[in-house]
Design a protein around this motif. Structure first.
Motif, PDB file in Angstrom:
ATOM      1  N   LEU A   1       0.824  -1.203   0.000  1.00 49.44           N
ATOM      2  CA  LEU A   1       0.000   0.000   0.000  1.00 49.44           C
ATOM      3  C   LEU A   1       0.862   1.260   0.000  1.00 49.44           C
ATOM      4  O   LEU A   1       0.545   2.239  -0.692  1.00 49.44           O
ATOM      5  CB  LEU A   1      -0.923  -0.002   1.219  1.00 49.44           C
TER       6      LEU A   1
ATOM      7  N   ALA B   1      -4.791   3.838   3.970  1.00 52.82           N
ATOM      8  CA  ALA B   1      -5.127   2.449   4.291  1.00 52.82           C
ATOM      9  C   ALA B   1      -3.952   1.741   4.953  1.00 52.82           C
ATOM     10  O   ALA B   1      -4.132   0.926   5.870  1.00 52.82           O
ATOM     11  CB  ALA B   1      -5.535   1.707   3.017  1.00 52.82           C
TER      12      ALA B   1
ATOM     13  N   HIS C   1      -4.251   0.156   8.600  1.00 51.62           N
ATOM     14  CA  HIS C   1      -4.022  -1.274   8.844  1.00 51.62           C
ATOM     15  C   HIS C   1      -2.846  -1.492   9.790  1.00 51.62           C
ATOM     16  O   HIS C   1      -2.798  -2.503  10.495  1.00 51.62           O
ATOM     17  CB  HIS C   1      -3.778  -2.004   7.521  1.00 51.62           C
TER      18      HIS C   1
ATOM     19  N   SER D   1     -10.005  -1.702   7.136  1.00 51.55           N
ATOM     20  CA  SER D   1      -8.721  -1.479   6.465  1.00 51.55           C
ATOM     21  C   SER D   1      -8.528  -2.411   5.285  1.00 51.55           C
ATOM     22  O   SER D   1      -7.872  -2.057   4.301  1.00 51.55           O
ATOM     23  CB  SER D   1      -7.569  -1.617   7.464  1.00 51.55           C
ATOM     24  N   LYS D   2      -9.127  -3.623   5.348  1.00 47.35           N
ATOM     25  CA  LYS D   2      -9.031  -4.530   4.204  1.00 47.35           C
ATOM     26  C   LYS D   2      -9.841  -4.004   3.018  1.00 47.35           C
ATOM     27  O   LYS D   2      -9.414  -4.092   1.866  1.00 47.35           O
ATOM     28  CB  LYS D   2      -9.515  -5.918   4.589  1.00 47.35           C
TER      29      LYS D   2
ATOM     30  N   MET E   1     -10.311  -0.828   2.437  1.00 49.09           N
ATOM     31  CA  MET E   1      -9.493   0.264   1.916  1.00 49.09           C
ATOM     32  C   MET E   1      -8.302  -0.275   1.136  1.00 49.09           C
ATOM     33  O   MET E   1      -7.833   0.349   0.173  1.00 49.09           O
ATOM     34  CB  MET E   1      -9.018   1.152   3.066  1.00 49.09           C
ATOM     35  N   PHE E   2      -7.802  -1.438   1.542  1.00 51.50           N
ATOM     36  CA  PHE E   2      -6.729  -2.094   0.790  1.00 51.50           C
ATOM     37  C   PHE E   2      -7.214  -2.448  -0.609  1.00 51.50           C
ATOM     38  O   PHE E   2      -6.532  -2.178  -1.615  1.00 51.50           O
ATOM     39  CB  PHE E   2      -6.268  -3.337   1.548  1.00 51.50           C
TER      40      PHE E   2
ATOM     41  N   THR F   1      -9.596  -1.001  -2.171  1.00 59.60           N
ATOM     42  CA  THR F   1      -9.769   0.272  -2.882  1.00 59.60           C
ATOM     43  C   THR F   1      -8.434   0.771  -3.428  1.00 59.60           C
ATOM     44  O   THR F   1      -8.349   1.258  -4.564  1.00 59.60           O
ATOM     45  CB  THR F   1     -10.368   1.329  -1.936  1.00 59.60           C
ATOM     46  N   GLY F   2      -7.383   0.648  -2.615  1.00 57.46           N
ATOM     47  CA  GLY F   2      -6.076   1.111  -3.046  1.00 57.46           C
ATOM     48  C   GLY F   2      -5.539   0.355  -4.244  1.00 57.46           C
ATOM     49  O   GLY F   2      -5.017   0.957  -5.193  1.00 57.46           O
TER      50      GLY F   2
ATOM     51  N   SER G   1      -9.193   8.431  12.712  1.00 53.51           N
ATOM     52  CA  SER G   1      -8.721   9.018  11.467  1.00 53.51           C
ATOM     53  C   SER G   1      -8.449  10.513  11.611  1.00 53.51           C
ATOM     54  O   SER G   1      -7.405  11.010  11.179  1.00 53.51           O
ATOM     55  CB  SER G   1      -9.742   8.781  10.359  1.00 53.51           C
TER      56      SER G   1
ATOM     57  N   ILE H   1     -14.270   7.045   6.801  1.00 55.51           N
ATOM     58  CA  ILE H   1     -14.176   5.584   6.853  1.00 55.51           C
ATOM     59  C   ILE H   1     -15.514   5.042   7.352  1.00 55.51           C
ATOM     60  O   ILE H   1     -15.936   5.330   8.472  1.00 55.51           O
ATOM     61  CB  ILE H   1     -13.034   5.149   7.787  1.00 55.51           C
TER      62      ILE H   1
ATOM     63  N   GLU I   1     -15.265  -3.636  -4.168  1.00 60.55           N
ATOM     64  CA  GLU I   1     -14.591  -4.096  -2.963  1.00 60.55           C
ATOM     65  C   GLU I   1     -15.463  -5.068  -2.179  1.00 60.55           C
ATOM     66  O   GLU I   1     -14.976  -6.087  -1.668  1.00 60.55           O
ATOM     67  CB  GLU I   1     -14.222  -2.904  -2.064  1.00 60.55           C
TER      68      GLU I   1
END
Length: 804
Positions: free
Chosen positions: A319, A344, A348, A410-411, A413-414, A416-417, A501, A526, A535
């Motif tokens: 990431l 992210a 994480h 966070s997964k 968002m992972f 998404t990244g 955040s 978030i 996702e």
């Protein structure tokens, strides 16, 4: 030198580590030492909390203490969002680990003072790493983490596996640390500064320099070795031989995150380049896949967690690599779009510390209460250890990326990244970008599988008490407090992620991508529900396929027998160590011959090559005979006498002849001093030579005569070359030193000996006044040597009297 409160805070663990052995000795039979040590991380954590409002407002704090100001090395601490989030993890998780260790480590059977001294050393070193702005101060603390982690891993040093794991971790991380140091030196050469902040401001200068790529690769070697990235990840599973509190602290929350910190800190310097983007993201995604696939085959719970840690570290690293593209776009909208990957990674990072820390502690409880970590011998612990099961369920489901746990957020968002990275029109991502979401999804499937193995293979199924070393039961409440707190945070963060955040994650993001500060940062909310997104469908696919593969595990797990990547890497490591030891042993035997002549050949030969070569290459040779006085016949005759005396000493066939020739050599030198108008030196030399000859005669009188040699001394060309080389070298040095007078001679100072010391004799003034302490210490050395000789003679005489 003004010490700030913050510098004292960083050094506080080191200072308390000095006290710990005395506490352990004084309270050995009364109070567990851990209760006193617990105050250190608690005080640190509470003290650091007050900086959250400061960094959340976009402010930074810079504090400097001169250390080696002549070299520009100062103990400069820099407090921003990135350093603060790491420091909170170090101190917060550290406090929970110390509390857990109080009930885990037995004060009757363990050397607790060693344990807590090592813990405190490591804690202080990690704080120094994350707060240091000076490159070389950071390096000092970096290597302290390697040394203290070596001591922690080898805590049970009587075990062979513990010593092996500690050695492996130290060799690999020290190798990376030395590589990182070389990269730091290159960066300082490019920028003419040791400050990381100033290097960030010179990003364009660094990017255009020829040393950009070598410095980047060397720095990444340090980060990858410390954070167990493939293929350097082989040290982490062997480090699990340490006690569980150490594993929970080093390998889930702190040490392995140091490499993550380094990459994040230098992203503003190297980010935006294709090389940084591809190396960091590719190594991270490969590590993610390798760790998750390998974790499934493990039968030891700590080994499973070790490979899962490798996998999660790879996720965070990938990431950071993908998010570094935001540096390329500066402060535009595209930058904010790709900065989600960096956010992210930070998110994480926090989540992993919570769920992985709790899982390590639960595994420690299982080992502590059942006597085994072998999955094949466990099962049916749900009814016997309900609290441990609940914590394990929360941690495992969070690691698998399921709601309502923080790992799910966070997964997502992972995902998404990695999906956003596909839309990158730079670095060739339009062709190869699809690789990242595909590998990420496959690795997530295996992450789901090993999370289910950890939970259900341990707590579900049938209970077999005969397979366990102890009768299973729930851990004492003190041992459960820390994992319960971490598990509670897993749930709390899921429901209130934006509090974390706004106050912690966003400031850290701006520290990594400072260009975002000019555009006001990014506003990312978030949430657990985003609608029917790609996702979400990826997550559903992970759960469905992961469940099917877990239920059919026995049918396909045999495929692991056909390959063993970690086994091959360990074999390569072991063979490499053996070959290096063999090479070193052979090389040592070649020069450690036991012959004094060989040693002198090596020493003098090396000196001739290095010193002589340096004089020639650096134009250090210069001869000027214009100011020299002419050499008289007397001086030539005395030099001939000195040479002849020396030859007689070498070739003499009796000790008496050698001693007389040696004395004659000294007397010739005394006469030379007389010709040079130095009567004091001549008199001193005569006295010394007379005393020396008398002592030699006294000693050698009691020794036997020289043995007759069967044959004469053979001619050796090497001896001739070395002797001529040394003679010519020192003659050239003496003549060049006389011809190259860079400074005024010091003799002018000593000519004022009468005014300065009240002495009419310059030599006596130098010996007694100007070199008073030196002369006194020489006398002390001679006195100690004389006492040693007297003691040896006295012991020998006493032994002889006893025998009679």
């Amino acid at each position: 030198m003004v010490w700030s409160w913050f510098h004292v805070l960083i050094l506080f663990p080191f200072l308390f580590a000095i006290i710990v052995p005395f506490l352990d000795r004084f309270f050995k039979t009364r109070i567990h030492t851990g209760w006193f040590v617990l105050f250190v991380p608690v005080i640190l954590f509470i003290s650091l909390l007050r900086y959250i409002p400061v960094v959340s407002n976009g402010e930074t704090i810079l504090l400097t203490i001169p250390w080696v100001p002549s070299l520009g090395i100062n103990f400069t601490t820099y407090i921003d969002g990135l350093s603060l989030i790491f420091a909170l993890l170090i101190s917060g998780v550290g406090a929970l680990v110390v509390l857990y260790s109080i009930y885990y480590m037995s004060k009757e059977r363990e050397a607790l003072h060693n344990f807590y001294v090592y813990i405190l050393l490591f804690m202080g070193a990690m704080l120094g790493v994350v707060f240091s702005d000076n490159l070389f101060v950071l390096y000092v603390f970096w290597e302290l983490t390697s040394i203290s982690s070596f001591l922690l891993i080898a805590y049970w040093y009587e075990r062979k596996r513990s010593r092996y794991g500690a050695q492996k971790s130290m060799l690999i991380t020290i190798f990376g640390g030395l590589s990182m140091l070389a990269g730091f030196v290159m960066l300082s050469m490019i920028t003419d500064t040791y400050s990381i902040r100033e290097m960030i401001n010179q990003r364009e200068v660094i990017a255009g320099h020829a040393l950009f790529l070598p410095a980047m690769i060397l720095l990444l070697l340090g980060a990858f070795t410390k954070s167990a990235q493939f293929p350097f990840s082989i040290w982490l599973p062997d480090a699990m031989e340490a006690p569980t509190p150490i594993s929970a602290y080093l390998h889930s929350a702190t040490m392995v995150k140091a490499g993550i910190y380094l990459v994040a800190r230098f992203t503003p310097v190297f980010g935006g380049s294709a090389e940084w983007f591809w190396i960091v993201s590719s190594v991270g995604i490969v590590t993610l896949l390798y760790g998750s696939v390998t974790a499934v085959r493990q039968i030891d719970l700590k080994a499973l967690l070790a490979y899962s840690t490798i996998s999660q570290l790879g996720l965070i690293m990938s990431l950071l690599g993908l998010g570094s593209a935001a540096v390329y776009y500066g402060n535009g909208d595209e930058s904010a779009f790709f900065a989600v990957a960096v956010l992210a990674a930070i998110f994480h990072l926090v989540n992993h510390s919570t769920f992985k820390g709790s899982l390590f502690m639960v595994v420690g409880i299982i080992d502590h209460e059942t006597g085994t970590r072998n999955i094949r011998r466990l099962g049916g612990l749900l009814s016997l250890m309900p609290i441990s099961f609940t914590v394990a369920l929360i941690g495992s489901f969070s690691m698998a990326g399921l709601p309502p746990f923080n790992g799910f957020l966070s997964k997502e968002m992972f995902f998404t990244g990695v999906l956003n990275s596909m839309s990158l029109p730079i670095f060739g991502m339009e062709k190869f970008g699809v690789i990242f979401p595909v590998i990420a999804w496959i690795a997530s499937v295996f992450t789901f599988i090993y999370s289910m193995i950890l939970l259900f293979k341990t707590f579900a199924g049938q209970y077999y008490p005969e397979r366990l070393e102890k009768e299973a039961h729930e851990a004492p409440i003190g041992m459960l407090i820390s994992p319960v707190i971490l598990a509670s945070l897993v749930i709390v963060i899921f429901f209130f992620p934006n509090v974390l955040s706004d106050y912690v994650l966003q400031p850290a993001l701006v520290s990594i991508l400072p260009a975002l500060a000019d555009s006001g940062g990014i506003d990312v909310q978030i949430t657990a529900w985003h609608g029917l997104t790609t996702e979400l469908f990826m997550t559903i696919g992970v759960v469905v396929l992961g469940t099917l593969m877990y239920l059919t595990l026995r049918k396909w797990k045999g495929i692991y027998s056909f390959f063993s990547t970690e086994g091959r890497l360990n074999i390569l490591y072991d063979q490499g160590i053996e070959k290096m030891e063999s090479f070193s042993y052979g090389l040592t035997n070649r020069y450690m011959t036991g012959s004094v002549r060989d040693y002198l050949v090596y020493i003098f030969g090396f000196m001739i090559l290095i010193v002589g070569g340096s004089l020639i290459l650096l134009d250090g040779l210069a001869f000027n005979f214009a100011t020299d006085v002419p050499i008289t016949t007397y001086e030539i005759g005395i030099v001939i006498g000195i040479v002849l005396s020396g030859l007689i000493v070498i070739f003499a066939k009796s000790r008496l002849t050698a001693i007389i020739a040696l004395g004659a050599l000294g007397y010739f030198v005394s006469i030379l001093f007389v010709l040079f108008r130095a009567p004091d030196l001549a008199l001193t030399q005569l006295v010394v030579e007379t005393a020396t000859v008398a002592l030699f005669l006294l000693c050698f009188y009691h020794l036997p005569e020289f043995k007759k040699r069967g044959k004469g001394v053979g001619f050796k060309l090497t001896n001739l070359i070395i002797s001529l080389g040394v003679g010519i070298l020192f003659t050239a040095i003496a003549l060049s030193a006389d011809a190259n007078r860079l400074f005024e001679p010091i003799s002018g100072f000593f000519e004022q000996s009468y005014e300065l010391a009240g002495a009419k004799n310059i030599v006596n003034a130098i010996l007694v006044d100007f070199r008073g302490f030196d002369t006194m210490l020489e006398i002390v050395v001679l006195m100690i040597a004389a006492l040693g000789v007297f003691t040896l003679i006295k012991l020998r005489l006493d032994r002889r009297d006893g025998e009679e």
